[in-house]
Scaffold this active site. Structure first.
Site, PDB file in Angstrom:
ATOM      1  N   ARG A 213     -32.024  44.682  19.919  1.00 45.23           N
ATOM      2  CA  ARG A 213     -31.785  45.507  21.130  1.00 45.23           C
ATOM      3  C   ARG A 213     -30.293  45.603  21.456  1.00 45.23           C
ATOM      4  NH1 ARG A 213     -36.637  45.470  24.122  1.00 45.23           N
ATOM      5  NH2 ARG A 213     -35.891  47.335  25.156  1.00 45.23           N
TER       6      ARG A 213
ATOM      7  N   LYS B 196     -43.580  52.066  35.130  1.00 45.37           N
ATOM      8  CA  LYS B 196     -42.582  50.979  35.146  1.00 45.37           C
ATOM      9  C   LYS B 196     -41.243  51.490  34.627  1.00 45.37           C
ATOM     10  CE  LYS B 196     -42.384  47.915  31.638  1.00 45.37           C
ATOM     11  NZ  LYS B 196     -41.070  47.786  31.013  1.00 45.37           N
ATOM     12  N   ASN B 197     -41.266  52.251  33.536  1.00 47.96           N
ATOM     13  CA  ASN B 197     -40.021  52.637  32.871  1.00 47.96           C
ATOM     14  C   ASN B 197     -39.325  53.826  33.509  1.00 47.96           C
ATOM     15  OD1 ASN B 197     -40.392  50.495  31.242  1.00 47.96           O
ATOM     16  ND2 ASN B 197     -41.000  51.647  29.422  1.00 47.96           N
TER      17      ASN B 197
ATOM     18  N   ARG C 128     -45.763  41.819  33.715  1.00 49.67           N
ATOM     19  CA  ARG C 128     -44.498  42.582  33.732  1.00 49.67           C
ATOM     20  C   ARG C 128     -44.762  44.083  33.708  1.00 49.67           C
ATOM     21  NH1 ARG C 128     -40.237  41.224  29.505  1.00 49.67           N
ATOM     22  NH2 ARG C 128     -39.308  42.822  30.799  1.00 49.67           N
TER      23      ARG C 128
ATOM     24  N   ASP D  29     -44.447  52.079  22.469  1.00 43.93           N
ATOM     25  CA  ASP D  29     -45.058  51.200  23.475  1.00 43.93           C
ATOM     26  C   ASP D  29     -46.576  51.248  23.457  1.00 43.93           C
ATOM     27  OD1 ASP D  29     -42.496  51.647  26.037  1.00 43.93           O
ATOM     28  OD2 ASP D  29     -42.538  50.537  24.156  1.00 43.93           O
TER      29      ASP D  29
ATOM     30  N   CYS E 258     -34.447  40.243  22.222  1.00 43.56           N
ATOM     31  CA  CYS E 258     -35.753  39.925  22.818  1.00 43.56           C
ATOM     32  C   CYS E 258     -36.752  39.840  21.660  1.00 43.56           C
ATOM     33  CB  CYS E 258     -36.163  40.981  23.839  1.00 43.56           C
ATOM     34  SG  CYS E 258     -36.821  42.462  23.113  1.00 43.56           S
TER      35      CYS E 258
HETATM   36  C1  EPZ Z   1     -36.883  51.831  26.525  1.00 41.41           C
HETATM   37  O1  EPZ Z   1     -36.160  50.744  25.981  1.00 41.41           O
HETATM   38  C2  EPZ Z   1     -38.140  51.223  27.129  1.00 41.41           C
HETATM   39  N1  EPZ Z   1     -37.785  50.306  28.208  1.00 41.41           N
HETATM   40  C3  EPZ Z   1     -38.922  50.490  26.036  1.00 41.41           C
HETATM   41  O2  EPZ Z   1     -40.125  50.010  26.629  1.00 41.41           O
HETATM   42  C4  EPZ Z   1     -39.274  51.492  24.939  1.00 41.41           C
HETATM   43  O3  EPZ Z   1     -39.961  50.812  23.904  1.00 41.41           O
HETATM   44  C5  EPZ Z   1     -37.990  52.128  24.392  1.00 41.41           C
HETATM   45  O4  EPZ Z   1     -37.257  52.748  25.479  1.00 41.41           O
HETATM   46  C6  EPZ Z   1     -38.270  53.193  23.346  1.00 41.41           C
HETATM   47  O5  EPZ Z   1     -39.050  54.194  23.906  1.00 41.41           O
HETATM   48  C7  EPZ Z   1     -37.518  50.818  29.430  1.00 41.41           C
HETATM   49  O6  EPZ Z   1     -37.519  52.014  29.646  1.00 41.41           O
HETATM   50  C8  EPZ Z   1     -37.212  49.811  30.502  1.00 41.41           C
HETATM   51  P1  EPZ Z   1     -33.899  52.620  23.292  1.00 41.41           P
HETATM   52  P2  EPZ Z   1     -34.633  51.006  25.499  1.00 41.41           P
HETATM   53  O7  EPZ Z   1     -32.512  52.494  23.820  1.00 41.41           O
HETATM   54  O8  EPZ Z   1     -34.045  52.060  26.340  1.00 41.41           O
HETATM   55  C9  EPZ Z   1     -31.638  51.161  19.395  1.00 41.41           C
HETATM   56  C10 EPZ Z   1     -41.673  48.415  27.295  1.00 41.41           C
HETATM   57  O9  EPZ Z   1     -42.550  47.848  26.640  1.00 41.41           O
HETATM   58  N2  EPZ Z   1     -30.432  51.088  20.227  1.00 41.41           N
HETATM   59  O10 EPZ Z   1     -34.556  53.958  23.314  1.00 41.41           O
HETATM   60  O11 EPZ Z   1     -33.939  49.694  25.420  1.00 41.41           O
HETATM   61  C11 EPZ Z   1     -32.683  50.120  19.787  1.00 41.41           C
HETATM   62  O12 EPZ Z   1     -32.421  48.884  19.183  1.00 41.41           O
HETATM   63  C12 EPZ Z   1     -40.295  48.586  26.716  1.00 41.41           C
HETATM   64  O13 EPZ Z   1     -41.846  48.918  28.443  1.00 41.41           O
HETATM   65  C13 EPZ Z   1     -29.204  50.840  19.611  1.00 41.41           C
HETATM   66  O14 EPZ Z   1     -29.122  50.668  18.400  1.00 41.41           O
HETATM   67  O15 EPZ Z   1     -34.860  51.575  24.021  1.00 41.41           O
HETATM   68  C14 EPZ Z   1     -33.959  50.745  19.280  1.00 41.41           C
HETATM   69  O16 EPZ Z   1     -34.080  50.472  17.893  1.00 41.41           O
HETATM   70  C15 EPZ Z   1     -40.144  47.890  25.377  1.00 41.41           C
HETATM   71  N3  EPZ Z   1     -28.086  50.768  20.379  1.00 41.41           N
HETATM   72  C16 EPZ Z   1     -33.721  52.245  19.458  1.00 41.41           C
HETATM   73  O17 EPZ Z   1     -32.303  52.399  19.597  1.00 41.41           O
HETATM   74  C17 EPZ Z   1     -28.118  50.956  21.734  1.00 41.41           C
HETATM   75  O18 EPZ Z   1     -27.056  50.902  22.381  1.00 41.41           O
HETATM   76  C18 EPZ Z   1     -34.380  52.807  20.710  1.00 41.41           C
HETATM   77  O19 EPZ Z   1     -33.927  52.023  21.791  1.00 41.41           O
HETATM   78  C19 EPZ Z   1     -29.365  51.211  22.352  1.00 41.41           C
HETATM   79  C20 EPZ Z   1     -30.509  51.285  21.584  1.00 41.41           C
END
Ligand code: EPZ
Length: 429
Positions: A131, A22-23, A408, A316, A126
Site C-alpha cells: 500500500r 464506508k469508502n 470496521r 473488495d 497492511c
Molecule cells: C481504496 O483503497 C479503498 N479504501 C480500498 O478498500 C479498495 O480496495 C481500493 O481503493 C481499490 O478499490 C478506501 O476507499 C478507504 P488505491 P486505496 O489507491 O485508495 C497502488 C476496503 O476493504 N498504489 O486505489 O488505498 C496500491 O498499492 C479497502 O474497504 C500505489 O502504488 O487503493 C494498489 O495496488 C481495502 N501508490 C493500487 O494502487 C499509491 O500512491 C490501487 O490502490 C497509491 C496506490
C-alpha cells in the site's frame, strides 16, 4: 475478543437495509478540513473506522456532533454528523492514529491546502499489501508542494498555497484521486487529473465538494478538471449507498439460497458484480426500492473473473465471490490484479472444506458438494466476511474469530442476516 457463531443450512428470506458507503464516508469526513464552516453528513454508517476517524479529526481540533434519534427514526437510518473544522490547531497526524486506519493518511491534502503545511505519518503496509503512497505524494508535488520524508512522516509544505497543475496517474488510484481533488479544490488555478479513479465514492465526494463551492467537473470519468477557489463553505450531503455491502449480502443470499430485497441501494453502483452473479445463475432484479436477489433450488454455475478498477469487478468483493464459488458446479477462476496479497482468506476457506489452488495472482476454485463448519480466523475486513458467507452454507457450526475486522466495514452484520433467518450470533469476550 468477540467472535461470531454461525450454524449453516438456513435459507435467507426478507429484506436488508444497506448502509451508507464506508469508502465514501471516510473521505467525506476528511473533506470537512477544507472549510471553516460546518459540514453536515447524513446516512453515515455506524462503523469502527468512522468512530476512529472522528478521533483522528478531533486531534486536529475538529468538533464533531453526532445527531441524536429523530421522531420516526429507524435503526436502519444512518447517523448524521455535524463536522466543524473552524480552527485547525494541529497539522500533525501521528503514527499511533494513522497506523490504525490507513485512510486517515488522506488528511494530508486538505491540511496542506488549507494550512499550507502537514506532517502525516506514513501509514505503513497492511495485510493485503504494501500500500505505497508515492502517487499521493506525486500529486501534491505536481501542485507545487515541497515534500520530504522525515522519520516515517510525510512533511509537506506549500507556504504560498498550492498551484493548479496537471496530474497524470500511471495507474488508477482511489486514494490518489481523492487526494488530488481535495488539494486542487483550494489551489490557485486549474488542475487536470488524467487516468483518475472512476469509483462512485470519488464522484460522491466531488458532488459534496461542489455543494461546498468547489468547481469540479468530470468526476466519475478518467479525466477530472478542478477550477481552484479561494475558500469552501459548509454544506449538507447524504453518503451514497455502500456497493461493497450490497454485493456482500447479494453473495450471502446466493450462497444460502432464498430471496432477499436489498434496500436503499442501486444496481448501477455494482453492475459488473451483479452481472457475475447472473452468470452464476442467481436471479438479480433491480426494483425502485433496491435490488431483489434470489436463488431457489438452482445450483451455482462457475465463473471466471478478474478484479479491476471501477466499473469492472471490485477487488473488495473478490473474497466474497471466492467463498460463493466454493459451492459452484464446476471450476472457477479468480484473478486479483489490484493488491499483491489479497488471498489470505483462501487457507481459512480450505479449513471449511473448499478446494482452492493458488498460482500467483490467480486462484482456481473447484466447487465441492459440501462445506463443514470449523473455527476460522479473519485477517482483513473483506476476508472476514467471506468466511461468514461460507459458514452460511457449511454443515454445522463455524466460529469466526477476530470479528473486529468485520466491525470496521459492516454495520450490525449479525442483526441484518439474523433478521433474514440466518442462525448467527455474536459471542462477546
Ligand atoms: C481504496 O483503497 C479503498 N479504501 C480500498 O478498500 C479498495 O480496495 C481500493 O481503493 C481499490 O478499490 C478506501 O476507499 C478507504 P488505491 P486505496 O489507491 O485508495 C497502488 C476496503 O476493504 N498504489 O486505489 O488505498 C496500491 O498499492 C479497502 O474497504 C500505489 O502504488 O487503493 C494498489 O495496488 C481495502 N501508490 C493500487 O494502487 C499509491 O500512491 C490501487 O490502490 C497509491 C496506490
Amino acid at each position: 475478543m468477540d467472535r461470531i457463531r454461525i450454524v449453516g443450512g438456513r435459507r435467507l428470506e426478507g429484506a436488508i437495509a444497506i448502509s451508507g458507503a464506508k469508502n465514501a464516508a471516510l473521505p467525506l469526513m476528511i473533506a470537512s478540513l477544507l472549510t471553516k464552516d460546518t459540514l453536515i453528513l447524513d446516512n453515515v454508517p455506524r462503523l469502527a473506522d468512522v468512530s476512529l476517524l472522528q478521533r483522528i479529526l478531533g486531534n486536529h481540533g475538529v468538533d464533531i456532533m453526532v445527531g441524536g434519534k429523530r421522531p420516526g427514526g429507524k435503526v436502519d437510518d444512518g447517523q448524521t454528523l455535524h463536522i466543524s473544522a473552524a480552527d485547525i490547531v494541529d497539522t500533525t497526524a501521528p503514527y499511533e492514529l494513522v497506523s490504525k486506519m490507513r485512510a486517515s493518511f488522506w488528511v494530508l491534502a486538505p491540511l496542506l491546502a488549507r494550512m499550507g503545511e502537514a506532517r502525516v505519518s506514513m501509514p505503513g503496509g497492511c495485510a493485503i499489501g504494501t500500500r505505497p503512497v508515492d502517487l499521493l505524494i506525486m500529486a501534491m508535488q505536481r501542485l507545487g508542494a515541497a515534500i520530504e520524508i522525515d522519520s516515517g512522516y510525510v512533511v509537506a509544505r506549500a507556504p504560498r498555497g498550492l498551484k493548479g497543475g496537471e496530474i497524470v496517474f500511471p495507474k488508477v488510484t482511489v486514494s490518489g484521486t481523492h487526494t488530488a481533488i481535495m488539494a486542487a479544490s483550494l489551489a490557485d488555478g486549474t488542475t487536470v487529473i488524467e487516468n483518475a479513479a472512476r469509483e462512485p465514492e470519488v464522484a460522491d465526494v466531488a458532488l459534496c465538494l461542489n455543494k461546498m463551492g468547489a468547481r469540479i467537473s468530470g468526476a466519475g470519468t478518467r479525466r477530472i478538471v478542478v477550477e481552484g477557489v479561494a475558500k469552501l463553505n459548509g454544506a449538507r450531503h447524504a453518503v451514497l449507498p455502500d456497493r461493497i455491502e450490497t454485493g456482500t449480502y447479494a453473495m450471502a443470499v446466493a450462497m444460502a439460497g432464498g430471496e432477499v430485497l436489498l434496500q436503499n441501494t442501486r444496481a448501477d453502483l455494482l453492475q459488473a458484480a451483479l452481472d457475475v452473479l447472473t452468470r452464476a445463475g442467481v436471479a438479480v432484479t433491480p426494483t425502485n426500492q433496491g435490488i431483489r436477489i434470489a436463488r431457489n433450488g438452482a445450483g451455482l454455475d462457475p465463473v471466471e473473473v478478474a478484479t479491476a478498477p471501477f466499473p469492472e469487478f471490485p477487488t473488495d468483493l473478490q473474497a466474497q465471490l471466492m467463498a460463493l464459488m466454493t459451492r459452484a458446479r464446476g471450476t472457477s477462476q479468480i484473478v486479483e490484479t489490484i493488491f499483491e496479497n489479497r488471498f489470505m482468506h483462501v487457507q481459512e476457506l480450505v479449513r471449511l472444506g473448499a478446494r482452492i489452488q493458488l498460482q500467483g495472482e490467480r486462484a482456481t476454485i473447484e466447487g465441492v458438494e459440501r462445506l463443514k463448519g470449523a473455527p476460522v480466523m479473519a485477517t482483513d475486513l473483506r476476508a472476514s466476511v467471506s468466511l461468514v458467507i461460507a459458514a452460511l452454507a457449511a454443515e454445522g457450526e463455524t466460529l469466526v474469530n477476530r470479528v473486529y475486522h468485520l466491525d470496521r466495514g459492516f454495520e450490525r452484520l449479525e442483526e441484518k442476516l439474523g433478521r433474514c433467518g440466518a442462525a448467527i450470533e455474536r459471542l462477546s469476550g
